[in-house]
Design a protein around this motif. Structure first.
Motif, mmCIF file in Angstrom:
data_model
loop_
_atom_site.group_PDB
_atom_site.id
_atom_site.type_symbol
_atom_site.label_atom_id
_atom_site.label_comp_id
_atom_site.label_asym_id
_atom_site.label_seq_id
_atom_site.Cartn_x
_atom_site.Cartn_y
_atom_site.Cartn_z
ATOM 1 N N GLU A 31 -22.169 63.441 -11.949
ATOM 2 C CA GLU A 31 -22.088 62.043 -11.527
ATOM 3 C C GLU A 31 -20.644 61.544 -11.471
ATOM 4 O O GLU A 31 -20.296 60.714 -10.626
ATOM 5 N N GLN A 32 -19.790 62.042 -12.334
ATOM 6 C CA GLN A 32 -18.384 61.636 -12.315
ATOM 7 C C GLN A 32 -17.720 62.019 -10.988
ATOM 8 O O GLN A 32 -16.862 61.303 -10.487
ATOM 9 N N ASP A 33 -18.135 63.154 -10.398
ATOM 10 C CA ASP A 33 -17.570 63.619 -9.125
ATOM 11 C C ASP A 33 -18.166 62.916 -7.912
ATOM 12 O O ASP A 33 -17.488 62.747 -6.895
ATOM 13 N N THR A 34 -19.464 62.570 -7.975
ATOM 14 C CA THR A 34 -20.198 62.135 -6.785
ATOM 15 C C THR A 34 -20.702 60.696 -6.836
ATOM 16 O O THR A 34 -21.034 60.137 -5.798
ATOM 17 N N HIS A 35 -20.815 60.134 -8.021
ATOM 18 C CA HIS A 35 -21.484 58.851 -8.285
ATOM 19 C C HIS A 35 -22.975 58.938 -7.956
ATOM 20 O O HIS A 35 -23.614 57.918 -7.696
ATOM 21 N N VAL A 36 -23.517 60.140 -7.981
ATOM 22 C CA VAL A 36 -24.952 60.379 -7.850
ATOM 23 C C VAL A 36 -25.413 60.909 -9.207
ATOM 24 O O VAL A 36 -24.887 61.924 -9.671
ATOM 25 N N PRO A 37 -26.366 60.235 -9.866
ATOM 26 C CA PRO A 37 -26.854 60.764 -11.142
ATOM 27 C C PRO A 37 -27.379 62.185 -10.969
ATOM 28 O O PRO A 37 -27.956 62.523 -9.938
ATOM 29 N N GLY A 38 -27.167 63.023 -11.981
ATOM 30 C CA GLY A 38 -27.610 64.414 -11.929
ATOM 31 C C GLY A 38 -26.476 65.327 -11.489
ATOM 32 O O GLY A 38 -25.295 64.986 -11.610
ATOM 33 N N LEU A 77 -34.027 66.233 4.067
ATOM 34 C CA LEU A 77 -34.678 66.908 2.949
ATOM 35 C C LEU A 77 -35.270 68.200 3.464
ATOM 36 O O LEU A 77 -36.016 68.198 4.441
ATOM 37 N N ARG A 78 -34.926 69.325 2.864
ATOM 38 C CA ARG A 78 -35.491 70.625 3.241
ATOM 39 C C ARG A 78 -36.654 70.994 2.332
ATOM 40 O O ARG A 78 -37.615 71.602 2.777
ATOM 41 N N ASP A 79 -36.538 70.656 1.044
ATOM 42 C CA ASP A 79 -37.627 70.941 0.119
ATOM 43 C C ASP A 79 -37.451 70.123 -1.146
ATOM 44 O O ASP A 79 -36.320 69.771 -1.509
ATOM 45 N N ASP A 80 -38.559 69.806 -1.776
ATOM 46 C CA ASP A 80 -38.557 69.033 -3.017
ATOM 47 C C ASP A 80 -39.405 69.781 -4.034
ATOM 48 O O ASP A 80 -40.619 69.782 -3.956
ATOM 49 N N PHE A 81 -38.738 70.453 -4.965
ATOM 50 C CA PHE A 81 -39.438 71.204 -6.001
ATOM 51 C C PHE A 81 -39.699 70.336 -7.226
ATOM 52 O O PHE A 81 -40.251 70.811 -8.208
ATOM 53 N N LEU A 91 -33.047 60.970 -3.750
ATOM 54 C CA LEU A 91 -32.884 61.506 -2.395
ATOM 55 C C LEU A 91 -31.980 60.653 -1.497
ATOM 56 O O LEU A 91 -31.078 61.203 -0.859
ATOM 57 N N PRO A 92 -32.151 59.342 -1.409
ATOM 58 C CA PRO A 92 -31.261 58.573 -0.520
ATOM 59 C C PRO A 92 -29.784 58.666 -0.923
ATOM 60 O O PRO A 92 -28.904 58.694 -0.060
ATOM 61 N N ARG A 93 -29.495 58.744 -2.206
ATOM 62 C CA ARG A 93 -28.103 58.853 -2.666
ATOM 63 C C ARG A 93 -27.547 60.246 -2.370
ATOM 64 O O ARG A 93 -26.385 60.384 -1.989
ATOM 65 N N VAL A 94 -28.358 61.286 -2.553
ATOM 66 C CA VAL A 94 -27.902 62.645 -2.231
ATOM 67 C C VAL A 94 -27.611 62.745 -0.742
ATOM 68 O O VAL A 94 -26.559 63.259 -0.333
ATOM 69 N N ILE A 95 -28.503 62.234 0.082
ATOM 70 C CA ILE A 95 -28.302 62.263 1.533
ATOM 71 C C ILE A 95 -27.039 61.484 1.907
ATOM 72 O O ILE A 95 -26.234 61.950 2.727
#
Length: 132
Positions: A31-38, A77-81, A91-95
């Motif tokens: 998250e420090q690099d991207t501001h996306v949790p995880g 989204l290609r796949d959601d495991f 997902l919206p933040r990753v995209i």
């Protein structure tokens, strides 16, 4: 079939991108690099699939459930495991993060395996985080 809950399906696991020997570069961005949790896992070309990133709700791991998102101007989204509220929220933040960095991510995917340490470090340092 369980009569009370409907059909049961065995759990799905993401593909093991490291099953074959390949020269790659990779990084786990938090998250420090991207501001996306995880954690967003990025790499150079792996396997026979197209350019993609993986997102993990915590730390990355070879057999851990994740989201898989294509790299491009319009990431998909290609796949959601994970298939839960956490992945739908992330997902919206990753995209958005992939869209913001897609040119650099595609360069890394296609050519990064031949880059030296300084080139990889410069690439990582130039990736843009999402606005807070």
């Amino acid at each position: 079939m369980n009569l009370h809950t409907g059909p049961t399906h065995p759990p799905r696991t993401p593909p093991d991108d490291f099953a074959e020997d390949a020269l790659i570069e990779m990084a786990n961005l938090d998250e420090q690099d991207t501001h996306v949790p995880g954690t967003i896992f990025i790499s150079t070309a792996l396997g026979s699939h197209g350019p993609r990133v993986k997102w993990y709700p915590d730390r990355a791991g070879r057999a851990l459930p994740c989201l898989i998102v294509s790299i491009g101007a319009e990431p998909q989204l290609r796949d959601d495991f994970l298939q839960n509220a956490v992945s739908r929220t992330a997902l919206p933040r990753v995209i958005a993060w992939v869209r913001l960095n897609h040119g650099a991510l595609l360069d890394f995917w296609q050519a990064g395996a031949s880059w030296n340490r300084r080139e990889v470090a410069a690439f990582l340092d130039a990736l843009k985080p999402l606005p807070k």
